[in-house]
Write a protein that holds these residues in place. Sequence first.
Motif, PDB file in Angstrom:
ATOM      1  N   VAL A   1       0.841  -1.200   0.000  1.00 21.90           N
ATOM      2  CA  VAL A   1       0.000   0.000   0.000  1.00 21.90           C
ATOM      3  C   VAL A   1       0.877   1.251   0.000  1.00 21.90           C
ATOM      4  O   VAL A   1       0.592   2.235  -0.694  1.00 21.90           O
ATOM      5  N   ALA A   2       1.966   1.217   0.774  1.00 24.56           N
ATOM      6  CA  ALA A   2       2.865   2.368   0.841  1.00 24.56           C
ATOM      7  C   ALA A   2       3.536   2.641  -0.508  1.00 24.56           C
ATOM      8  O   ALA A   2       3.944   3.785  -0.777  1.00 24.56           O
ATOM      9  N   ALA A   3       3.645   1.629  -1.360  1.00 26.75           N
ATOM     10  CA  ALA A   3       4.273   1.806  -2.664  1.00 26.75           C
ATOM     11  C   ALA A   3       3.381   2.537  -3.653  1.00 26.75           C
ATOM     12  O   ALA A   3       3.840   2.940  -4.732  1.00 26.75           O
ATOM     13  N   LEU A   4       2.110   2.709  -3.306  1.00 26.69           N
ATOM     14  CA  LEU A   4       1.164   3.376  -4.201  1.00 26.69           C
ATOM     15  C   LEU A   4       1.320   4.889  -4.160  1.00 26.69           C
ATOM     16  O   LEU A   4       1.494   5.484  -3.090  1.00 26.69           O
ATOM     17  N   ALA A   5       1.214   5.505  -5.302  1.00 23.31           N
ATOM     18  CA  ALA A   5       1.137   6.953  -5.380  1.00 23.31           C
ATOM     19  C   ALA A   5      -0.240   7.406  -4.880  1.00 23.31           C
ATOM     20  O   ALA A   5      -1.181   6.609  -4.806  1.00 23.31           O
ATOM     21  N   PRO A   6      -0.399   8.685  -4.516  1.00 23.84           N
ATOM     22  CA  PRO A   6      -1.719   9.179  -4.127  1.00 23.84           C
ATOM     23  C   PRO A   6      -2.759   8.859  -5.202  1.00 23.84           C
ATOM     24  O   PRO A   6      -2.527   9.055  -6.395  1.00 23.84           O
ATOM     25  N   GLY A   7      -3.885   8.325  -4.754  1.00 23.26           N
ATOM     26  CA  GLY A   7      -4.931   7.935  -5.685  1.00 23.26           C
ATOM     27  C   GLY A   7      -4.725   6.554  -6.285  1.00 23.26           C
ATOM     28  O   GLY A   7      -5.525   6.119  -7.124  1.00 23.26           O
ATOM     29  N   GLY A   8      -3.681   5.852  -5.844  1.00 23.64           N
ATOM     30  CA  GLY A   8      -3.380   4.533  -6.397  1.00 23.64           C
ATOM     31  C   GLY A   8      -4.337   3.460  -5.907  1.00 23.64           C
ATOM     32  O   GLY A   8      -5.111   3.656  -4.958  1.00 23.64           O
ATOM     33  N   ARG A   9      -4.285   2.321  -6.536  1.00 22.33           N
ATOM     34  CA  ARG A   9      -5.190   1.228  -6.200  1.00 22.33           C
ATOM     35  C   ARG A   9      -4.440  -0.104  -6.175  1.00 22.33           C
ATOM     36  O   ARG A   9      -3.536  -0.331  -6.972  1.00 22.33           O
TER      37      ARG A   9
END
Length: 313
Positions: A217-225
């Motif tokens: 989850v931390a690897a996701l950019a803002p707005g990522g899924r």
Amino acid sequence: MRRVRFHSYGGPEVLRVEETEAPAPGPGELLVRTEAIGVTLPSVRRTRGDGNGGGVPLPAVLGGEVAGAVVRLGPDVTGFAVGDRVTSLTFTGSYTEAATVPAAMAARIPDAASSVDAVALVRGGQVALAALATAAPADGESVLITGAASATGHLAVQLAKLRGVPRVVAAVGSAAKADFLYGLGADEVVTYEDASWGEPVDIVLDGVGGELLPRAVAALAPGGRLVFFNSGGGTVSAHDLLAGAKTITGLTMARFAATRPELYERHGAELWDHFFAGRLRAAVHARIPLAEAARAHEIIEARANLGKVVLIP
């Protein structure tokens, strides 16, 4: 016929080879003489009573992927004949020389393909394509895949590139798997122990879960899924999702196939099209005799496989 069954929970050592009578197919079922059996991490976890399916009544025969020839039709089965070569998922009884499978989940194997090809390609490929369809990458979006060297993960890496994803990051447990994944088209390879997984990504396809889920989850950019399709469980803070406007979607193939049957069918055709054209490699790490199923589980538990581990009856 021979089957592999376990009478208590534990590691590979609990698997036992037994002699028994071939089962009779029930309504809507096919009896298949197995020629190849897929070994999966969820099945390995079930022998320990862990993950989805943990606590199944004992003694038990593991379910999973099988491929082979139809030898008998159950009542009310249409569309198949004795001698058809099929691959299917069965919920119990796949570690056997003859397995009953739901006709609704069976698919014919093309003449030019082997049963091993089918087990290595179809189920893992269907999961990979369903995860990509659920994530729906837009133009220019990046994807990170955990468990990237697994039976599903290595196909997801290739299929993401075939779908035009410009940056595919493969996350694995060991740097020794990097060459394998670069050879399949991965743009970057990271290990779970790396301090950084590089620039954030738009999408994570998570085939591992557990303690790795918060890192994914931390690897996701803002707005990522993140699309979650594993049996490892895991916990993530709702605040982490809220703060980054991130989402997690669970994927089960039973629901995907039931609610999007036309897409599921198209995905099956797409997999074979890529495979025969040489665009998609269904890697087989090892072919192991059914009687040595414990050795296959040892490979999976050690996360040593590059692609599929297959049992041969």
